[in-house]
Design a protein around this motif. Structure first.
Motif, PDB file in Angstrom:
ATOM      1  N   ALA A   2      59.868  -0.228  21.996  1.00 13.83           N
ATOM      2  CA  ALA A   2      59.960   0.676  23.148  1.00 13.83           C
ATOM      3  C   ALA A   2      60.595  -0.043  24.334  1.00 13.83           C
ATOM      4  O   ALA A   2      60.391  -1.238  24.546  1.00 13.83           O
ATOM      5  N   ALA A   3      61.386   0.705  25.101  1.00 10.50           N
ATOM      6  CA  ALA A   3      62.004   0.148  26.297  1.00 10.50           C
ATOM      7  C   ALA A   3      60.936  -0.121  27.342  1.00 10.50           C
ATOM      8  O   ALA A   3      59.946   0.607  27.443  1.00 10.50           O
ATOM      9  N   LEU A   4      61.134  -1.179  28.102  1.00  8.27           N
ATOM     10  CA  LEU A   4      60.200  -1.495  29.178  1.00  8.27           C
ATOM     11  C   LEU A   4      60.327  -0.468  30.296  1.00  8.27           C
ATOM     12  O   LEU A   4      61.427  -0.034  30.631  1.00  8.27           O
ATOM     13  N   ARG A   5      59.199  -0.111  30.850  1.00  6.18           N
ATOM     14  CA  ARG A   5      59.206   0.812  31.978  1.00  6.18           C
ATOM     15  C   ARG A   5      59.498   0.037  33.257  1.00  6.18           C
ATOM     16  O   ARG A   5      59.091  -1.122  33.385  1.00  6.18           O
ATOM     17  N   PRO A   6      60.215   0.660  34.198  1.00 12.11           N
ATOM     18  CA  PRO A   6      60.515  -0.041  35.447  1.00 12.11           C
ATOM     19  C   PRO A   6      59.237  -0.383  36.214  1.00 12.11           C
ATOM     20  O   PRO A   6      58.302   0.405  36.269  1.00 12.11           O
ATOM     21  N   GLU A  28      50.765  16.688  40.786  1.00 11.58           N
ATOM     22  CA  GLU A  28      51.066  16.598  39.346  1.00 11.58           C
ATOM     23  C   GLU A  28      52.329  15.788  39.073  1.00 11.58           C
ATOM     24  O   GLU A  28      52.507  15.250  37.993  1.00 11.58           O
ATOM     25  N   ARG A  29      53.221  15.689  40.040  1.00  9.41           N
ATOM     26  CA  ARG A  29      54.434  14.871  39.847  1.00  9.41           C
ATOM     27  C   ARG A  29      54.066  13.391  39.699  1.00  9.41           C
ATOM     28  O   ARG A  29      54.801  12.623  39.080  1.00  9.41           O
ATOM     29  N   LEU A  30      52.935  12.991  40.276  1.00 10.81           N
ATOM     30  CA  LEU A  30      52.495  11.603  40.129  1.00 10.81           C
ATOM     31  C   LEU A  30      52.193  11.277  38.668  1.00 10.81           C
ATOM     32  O   LEU A  30      52.476  10.177  38.198  1.00 10.81           O
ATOM     33  N   MET A  31      51.623  12.241  37.962  1.00 13.21           N
ATOM     34  CA  MET A  31      51.323  12.019  36.546  1.00 13.21           C
ATOM     35  C   MET A  31      52.622  11.886  35.745  1.00 13.21           C
ATOM     36  O   MET A  31      52.723  11.038  34.860  1.00 13.21           O
ATOM     37  N   LYS A  36      56.459   7.156  33.409  1.00 16.77           N
ATOM     38  CA  LYS A  36      57.777   6.512  33.375  1.00 16.77           C
ATOM     39  C   LYS A  36      57.810   5.113  33.985  1.00 16.77           C
ATOM     40  O   LYS A  36      58.798   4.406  33.842  1.00 16.77           O
ATOM     41  N   ILE A  37      56.777   4.725  34.741  1.00 14.80           N
ATOM     42  CA  ILE A  37      56.808   3.468  35.496  1.00 14.80           C
ATOM     43  C   ILE A  37      55.552   2.649  35.265  1.00 14.80           C
ATOM     44  O   ILE A  37      54.554   3.146  34.750  1.00 14.80           O
ATOM     45  N   ASP A  38      55.611   1.409  35.701  1.00 13.67           N
ATOM     46  CA  ASP A  38      54.429   0.571  35.847  1.00 13.67           C
ATOM     47  C   ASP A  38      54.312   0.250  37.333  1.00 13.67           C
ATOM     48  O   ASP A  38      55.192  -0.400  37.899  1.00 13.67           O
ATOM     49  N   MET A 159      63.625  10.586  45.104  1.00 12.66           N
ATOM     50  CA  MET A 159      64.192   9.252  45.310  1.00 12.66           C
ATOM     51  C   MET A 159      63.824   8.341  44.140  1.00 12.66           C
ATOM     52  O   MET A 159      64.691   7.712  43.532  1.00 12.66           O
ATOM     53  N   LEU A 160      62.543   8.289  43.803  1.00 12.62           N
ATOM     54  CA  LEU A 160      62.116   7.422  42.707  1.00 12.62           C
ATOM     55  C   LEU A 160      62.711   7.854  41.375  1.00 12.62           C
ATOM     56  O   LEU A 160      63.158   7.022  40.585  1.00 12.62           O
TER      57      LEU A 160
END
Length: 179
Positions: A2-6, A28-31, A36-38, A159-160
């Protein structure tokens, strides 16, 4: 494999934490973002030292102490993309309102005139204020600017999301200064 998450970090310098509160308003956008991220550093993460090799760092607040400058330079060194997060980071905004006064006058008013119990100017355990509050880009290179006081949650998410996909976001009418 698996690709590393940013790896994402958020930092709070001289500001009110309103930008971080707006980030949390993403609901809910936070979930969706969390998948997608760490999140490796921030006021809500129990990590004492800023990590190496962070993909994106959002920095809220103006620069008002030598400690802020040292931290900001470390953030720049360890971050691939540094975002000036909110009006205080972009322009010094509210913390910069004290720039119209001499530092001694500000300290006198805040710690002696407006205090009824044990008035004194702190000298231990607090960073020494610089004469003026400045925006981030006066000290380090900034890759992206996200204005707003605070920026709307959807603008932060946009932005993120764009930065994670490798695109520099076009904010257009998603946010503005003071919005």
């Amino acid at each position: 494999m698996a690709a590393l998450r940013p790896r994402i970090a958020t930092v709070w310098l001289d500001g009110c934490s309103g930008c971080h509160m707006s980030l949390l308003d993403g609901d809910e956008r936070l979930m969706e973002l969390a998948e997608k991220i760490d999140l490796v550093y921030g006021p809500l993460v129990d990590t004492p030292d800023f990590p190496e090799e962070v993909e994106i760092t959002l920095v809220e607040g103006g620069v008002s102490t030598d400690d802020d400058i040292r931290k900001l330079r470390l953030l720049r060194k360890r971050s691939n993309i540094l975002v000036s997060f909110g009006d205080c980071a972009v322009t010094a905004n509210v913390p910069g309102m004290r720039n119209e006064f001499r530092l001694g006058e500000v300290l006198q008013r805040a710690y002696l005139e407006n205090v009824s119990w044990r008035p004194s100017i702190p000298v231990a355990g607090v960073p020494v204020l610089k004469p003026h509050v400045r925006p981030l880009h006066e000290y380090v290179e900034v890759d992206a600017f996200l204005p707003g006081c605070p920026p709307p949650a959807m603008a932060i998410w946009y932005m993120l999301s764009e930065l994670i996909e490798g695109r520099l976001p076009e904010l257009g009418n998603r946010t503005r200064f003071g919005a």
